[in-house]
Structures are given as structure tokens and as C-alpha cells.
Design an enzyme around this catalytic site. Structure first.
Site, PDB file in Angstrom:
ATOM      1  N   HIS A 108      -4.895  -4.403  22.658  1.00  0.00           N
ATOM      2  CA  HIS A 108      -3.824  -3.590  22.072  1.00  0.00           C
ATOM      3  C   HIS A 108      -3.002  -4.394  21.077  1.00  0.00           C
ATOM      4  O   HIS A 108      -1.782  -4.439  21.173  1.00  0.00           O
ATOM      5  CB  HIS A 108      -2.918  -3.048  23.193  1.00  0.00           C
ATOM      6  CG  HIS A 108      -3.657  -2.326  24.264  1.00  0.00           C
ATOM      7  ND1 HIS A 108      -3.468  -2.576  25.611  1.00  0.00           N
ATOM      8  CD2 HIS A 108      -4.608  -1.370  24.183  1.00  0.00           C
ATOM      9  CE1 HIS A 108      -4.259  -1.795  26.318  1.00  0.00           C
ATOM     10  NE2 HIS A 108      -4.964  -1.055  25.470  1.00  0.00           N
ATOM     11  N   GLY A 122      -2.653   1.158  14.195  1.00  0.00           N
ATOM     12  CA  GLY A 122      -1.859   0.291  15.057  1.00  0.00           C
ATOM     13  C   GLY A 122      -0.967  -0.673  14.299  1.00  0.00           C
ATOM     14  O   GLY A 122       0.017  -1.183  14.849  1.00  0.00           O
ATOM     15  N   ALA A 147     -10.296   3.125  26.912  1.00  0.00           N
ATOM     16  CA  ALA A 147     -10.389   3.587  28.299  1.00  0.00           C
ATOM     17  C   ALA A 147      -9.792   4.974  28.508  1.00  0.00           C
ATOM     18  O   ALA A 147      -9.457   5.334  29.638  1.00  0.00           O
ATOM     19  CB  ALA A 147      -9.711   2.579  29.225  1.00  0.00           C
ATOM     20  N   GLY A 177     -11.477   3.075  17.635  1.00  0.00           N
ATOM     21  CA  GLY A 177     -11.255   2.605  18.999  1.00  0.00           C
ATOM     22  C   GLY A 177     -11.529   3.637  20.071  1.00  0.00           C
ATOM     23  O   GLY A 177     -11.707   3.282  21.240  1.00  0.00           O
ATOM     24  N   GLU A 218     -15.673   4.293   6.678  1.00  0.00           N
ATOM     25  CA  GLU A 218     -15.713   3.598   7.973  1.00  0.00           C
ATOM     26  C   GLU A 218     -16.787   2.511   7.922  1.00  0.00           C
ATOM     27  O   GLU A 218     -17.927   2.776   7.538  1.00  0.00           O
ATOM     28  CB  GLU A 218     -16.018   4.593   9.090  1.00  0.00           C
ATOM     29  CG  GLU A 218     -16.403   3.997  10.427  1.00  0.00           C
ATOM     30  CD  GLU A 218     -15.351   3.089  11.010  1.00  0.00           C
ATOM     31  OE1 GLU A 218     -15.692   1.950  11.379  1.00  0.00           O
ATOM     32  OE2 GLU A 218     -14.183   3.521  11.095  1.00  0.00           O
ATOM     33  N   GLY A 234      -5.265   6.926  13.779  1.00  0.00           N
ATOM     34  CA  GLY A 234      -4.467   7.293  12.618  1.00  0.00           C
ATOM     35  C   GLY A 234      -5.295   7.903  11.506  1.00  0.00           C
ATOM     36  O   GLY A 234      -4.904   8.892  10.880  1.00  0.00           O
ATOM     37  N   VAL A 280      -8.573  -2.497  -3.379  1.00  0.00           N
ATOM     38  CA  VAL A 280      -7.869  -1.292  -3.811  1.00  0.00           C
ATOM     39  C   VAL A 280      -6.978  -1.704  -4.963  1.00  0.00           C
ATOM     40  O   VAL A 280      -6.210  -2.666  -4.847  1.00  0.00           O
ATOM     41  CB  VAL A 280      -7.010  -0.696  -2.676  1.00  0.00           C
ATOM     42  CG1 VAL A 280      -6.227   0.511  -3.184  1.00  0.00           C
ATOM     43  CG2 VAL A 280      -7.877  -0.302  -1.486  1.00  0.00           C
TER      44      VAL A 280
END
Length: 528
Positions: free
Chosen positions: A464, A497, A96, A91, A40, A21, A234
Site C-alpha cells: 500500500h 495512489g 485482497a 491492482g 496499460e 483511479g 508526455v
């Protein structure tokens, strides 16, 4: 002078996290003329920086307080163990490569179901995501894939088996070429060698990680990326709805905790569930009280099970060759089975597994393991002391679209804790998954194993984890609206996610990418 109108910010948008995202947001906002900073907490990685095997813990695992500064993180919660990625590219560094589109049920269930005709609305964005991630169908099946294909034939499901669509440049194995994707604007690439080491970091420059597409192109347009920095606060600058901008405070994630800050007109949370959700919960208690009470709710695990089977035959096939996930079997309308592999030498996980025995109570599971010692001592010993463990072993990833949810809260002792919400709590023992493990085991003379926490505690392991900042009509059933905008604050979005609002039942990276593309498409170009 109207002070509110005269305030200047350093950036138009600060993006917290550089996963699927965050990377999409960085490129699309840069294309629209915005000044963008990506923060990051993980490191920059080049192909040569990745470990040769997952025994090189300092290069593979992320746990900075123990001087482990890799890109793979394990988070132990009371209902689930979470596997995730850390680093520039998020990720994508450790996933994979697999890019399936979920079945219809994903688009018509969950808190977002009535907000849009999602299946139709997202179609063009899935195609854009395919193009940007360099999706291609796996051209070659290897030993593990062929075994699953045979199992599919045995159970009458051969037509439901297929090679996966993956984010990999195939070309000629080992041959370097100029950018094959973006008309020369991207980096050079090298053809995949099918070494099976996708999840320990591609050392051959074949995996289409986000630093080779979205982030690479965003930097060319002026986007800045600040690595090894972790955002801890924030706050709005003047107006309580953030319409005048935000102050973003961060510190070093490695070494001395020097405090720094920047200001921005807008903020995008893209740190993944284990990054975004606890941060939002913390901010709600302190600097951003208007955040919805729904933060942390509707956490999903994809209802999955991870089972390891190690071959004990005398001269086994090499199960480490191929892609991390090169094929998928759609075993029924709600379930999917994928064979997963690690590259040769990556046998660290053997330390974290034990024989999988199905029972509701842990005591009886342990007694069942003792029974295996009596019934199959030779196979157990061969498994435990097997040479070339990765070459002999296959991880069976079983996923379902059947829905159940958890809630994440801030913990007093640990950073996070989970509570059961709707439906049955996630189970480490899915009967269908265990059945496939036994079937596979018969073919390779192996015994199903699972993560130690799965067996001892009955809690599953997932790569996940999703939700926690889901879409809804308002704050009573969501954290963000259908365009991923946070309720209660201006120019604030969630694009990772955490925004996934139903159970996809398959690997979610493509869906996160597509929904982020959709959200960014709704943001207008910057006025000159």
C-alpha cells in the site's frame, strides 16, 4: 487563421494506467461524452489465464526482461519493498478485495486536511464506489478468521473484530449467473468458491476486478484500452501550460520497443506510485518543467508489517480456505490486524522469508535467529520443510495510521531511490505486530517469519505505497489541487495512489476509487 484554435487531437483524454483511479476516470469521462484512450503496460487477463499457484512465475510475476509476464510486481527500494499489480485492471487483479473506509484521522491530517471537509464530502462517493465494486460483507469465516476472532476475545477486543467488506460476488458457489450488478450491462459472474486464491488471480470469475465493472462499462461507451504499452514521455503541443493539448509517447512493454505516440486534449496519470511518480520526476526534468517541486514527496507506506506464521501441529486446520482477507481486528484506534491467505499450493513466498527476530541491528537479528535454531530446532525444521505450506500458513497484515513519510527520487543506478522525509523511517519491526505474531504462533505451534529484506535490512514490505503527487494549496505543499488537477498544466490530473495525501491505515483501494469518483464529478460534460 489562429493555429492554436485549429489544432486537432486524437483523443479528449489519455489515461496512463488502468487501476482504481484510471478505471473510474475511463468510465466517467466516457459517460460525459469524451473520447478516451487507456494505456496499460501490463497484459489482458481472462479467468483461465491466471496461474493455479504462485509457483507459475511466468503467469504470476511481472518482470518482462526475464520473460515473466504476470500481474504481480515486487519493487525493491532502499527503505521499503513494494508489492503492486500490473495488467488491465491494475491492482484489482492481485489485491485482497478488501474495502474498508478509513477512520476520521485520515480525513483531517496530511497536506489535504484544510482543503475540504473530506469525511463529509467523500461520503456519497464511497457509497458509489461500494456499489460499482460490488461490495458485500464476507458471509463465512474460516479457520484463520476464527483464530483471530479467538485472539480478539482473549485480549478483550471481541467487539472490535468483524468480517470484511469485499469486492466479491458470492451467490451460489460455482454457479454462473447473468450480470448481477449493472442491469445486464455487465459480464456474467460466478459464485465464489472460497478457495483463498484471490491474490493469484481469481480463476472462478467471482472477484469484482476492474475489468468486470468500470472498464467493461467504459468500453461499451467507446473507451479504448491499449495493453502492453508503456508511456515514457508526455509533452505539451504548443502552449507551455498544455492548454492546446499533449503528445503522449509510448513503447511496447513486452518484446520489441517500437515507439508510438498519440495526442490528446488532456492526460490523467493513473499508474500507481511506482508508475506515476518516477514518470512525473522524469517529465519534470525534461518535457514538463512546470511540475511542482513537491513531486516525489510525502510517500507513505501505511506503516504496516507482514508476518508469516506456519502451523506445525500434526493435523492442522486448512488456513488456505476462505477469502484472501476475510476479517479484520481493530486492535486500537490507530491499528488494524488482518489475516491474509493464499490458495492451496501457493508456497513461493516460503523462499523469501526467514524467522523474525526484533533488534535494531541486523547482526543481533541474525544472532537471534541462531538462538532460535538452538531453542526451537524441531519447530524451525517443521516450518521449513512443511508439506502443504499454504494450507498451514497465515500472513498477518498489521497496519497503523501513525504517520511518517519518505521521498522518492530518480536513481542513478536503480530507477528510483527513497530518502527519509518527516517522522521516523518505516520500520520492519513493529512491536505490536510481532506480539500478535507470537500470540498466533502459540495457537498453531508456529514461529513468526518475515520477508528476507525485512530481517536482513530492517526495511518493511508494503502492498500500500501511497503519495508522491499529493494535494496541496499550491506548488509549495502539493502537486495537485483538491480536484486532483496538476498545478501548472491544463487538463492534467493524477488519479491513483499517488494522490493519497494522508495515511489511511487500512487498505486504500476504496479510498482511491472514491476520490477518483469525486474528481471526475468535477469535470463538466463535453460540449457537443
Amino acid at each position: 487563421m489562429n493555429y492554436k484554435k485549429s489544432i486537432m487531437t486524437q483523443y479528449d483524454y489519455v489515461i496512463i494506467g488502468s487501476g482504481f483511479g484510471g478505471s473510474v476516470s475511463a468510465l466517467r469521462l466516457s459517460e460525459k461524452g469524451y473520447k478516451v484512450l487507456v494505456i496499460e503496460k501490463g497484459k489482458w487477463f481472462k479467468s483461465e489465464d491466471f496461474p493455479k499457484t504462485n509457483w507459475e512465475l511466468k503467469k504470476w510475476l511481472w518482470e518482462p526482461k526475464f520473460r515473466l509476464r504476470g500481474f504481480f510486481k515486487m519493487t525493491f527500494l532502499n527503505h521499503v519493498t513494494v508489492l503492486s499489480g500490473v495488467g488491465v485492471g491494475g491492482g484489482s487483479l492481485t489485491y485482497a478485495n478488501t474495502l474498508p473506509i478509513p477512520k476520521q484521522n485520515f480525513f483531517t491530517t496530511g497536506s489535504w486536511a484544510t482543503l475540504n471537509n473530506w469525511e463529509e464530502k467523500l461520503k456519497p462517493y464511497y457509497q458509489t464506489a461500494y456499489k460499482m465494486l460490488g461490495a458485500a460483507k464476507n458471509p463465512k469465516l474460516h479457520a484463520t478468521d476464527l483464530t483471530i476472532q479467538q485472539i480478539a476475545k482473549d485480549i478483550g477486543k471481541e467487539g472490535h473484530f468483524e468480517a470484511t467488506k469485499v469486492a466479491v460476488y458470492f451467490g451460489e458457489a460455482g454457479r454462473k449467473v447473468e450480470d448481477p450488478y449493472f442491469n445486464g450491462k455487465g459480464p456474467n459472474r460466478t459464485g465464489c468458491t472460497h478457495c483463498g486464491a484471490c491474490m493469484t488471480g481469481c480463476r472462478y470469475n467471482a472477484k469484482n476486478t476492474l475489468d468486470k465493472n468500470y472498464l467493461f462499462l467504459a468500453q461499451q461507451l467507446g473507451a479504448e484500452i491499449l495493453a502492453e504499452k508503456e508511456v515514457f514521455n508526455v509533452s505539451f503541443l504548443i502552449s507551455e501550460d498544455g492548454s492546446d493539448g499533449y503528445k503522449i509517447e509510448f513503447k511496447s512493454s513486452i518484446g520489441k520497443k517500437q515507439l508510438e505516440s498519440v495526442t490528446a486534449k488532456g492526460v490523467i496519470f493513473s499508474g500507481g506510485v511506482v508508475g506515476t511518480v518516477p514518470l512525473l520526476l522524469k517529465l519534470k526534468e525534461n518535457s514538463l518543467p512546470n511540475l511542482s517541486d513537491y513531486v516525489g514527496k510525502n510517500i507513505r507506506t501505511n506503516n504496516e508489517s507482514l508476518i508469516v506464521v506456519t502451523s506445525t501441529v500434526k493435523n492442522p486446520k486448512d488456513y488456505s480456505k476462505g477469502l484472501a482477507i476475510g476479517s479484520i481486528l481493530h486492535s486500537d484506534e490507530n491499528s488494524h490486524l488482518e489475516p491474509v491467505r493464499y490458495g492451496e499450493g501457493s508456497s513461493f513466498f516460503r523462499l523469501l522469508t526467514m524467522p523474525l527476530v526484533y533488534h535494531k541491528y541486523s547482526l543481533f537479528r541474525l544472532l537471534g535467529i541462531f538462538g532460535l535454531v538452538l531453542k526451537k530446532p524441531v519447530i524451525l525444521l517443521k516450518t521449513i520443510f512443511a508439506n502443504n505450506y499454504a494450507k498451514r500458513s497465515t500472513v498477518l497484515l498489521f497496519m497503523q495510521t501513525l504517520d511518517s513519510t519518505l521521498r522518492i527520487k530518480l536513481g542513478k543506478i536503480t530507477k528510483m531511490k527513497t530518502e527519509q522525509e518527516d517522522g521516523p523511517k518505516p520500520k520492519a519491526f513493529i512491536p505490536e505486530a510481532l506480539n500478535f505474531g507470537k500470540i498466533f504462533g502459540k495457537k498453531v505451534k508456529g514461529i513468526p517469519y518475515a520477508n528476507i529484506t525485512d530481517v536482513l535490512l530492517g526495511t518493511p514490505t508494503t502492498a500500500h505505497i501511497l503519495g508522491g503527487a499529493v494535494m496541496g494549496e499550491n506548488t509549495s505543499n502539493g502537486v495537485i489541487d483538491k480536484h486532483c488537477k496538476v498545478f501548472g498544466y491544463k487538463n492534467m490530473l493524477v488519479c491513483d495512489g499517488s494522490m493519497i495525501s494522508a495515511n489511511p491505515g487500512v487498505n486504500p483501494s476504496l479510498s482511491i476509487t472514491a476520490i477518483a469518483e469525486y474528481a471526475m464529478d468535477k469535470i463538466p460534460n463535453k460540449e457537443s
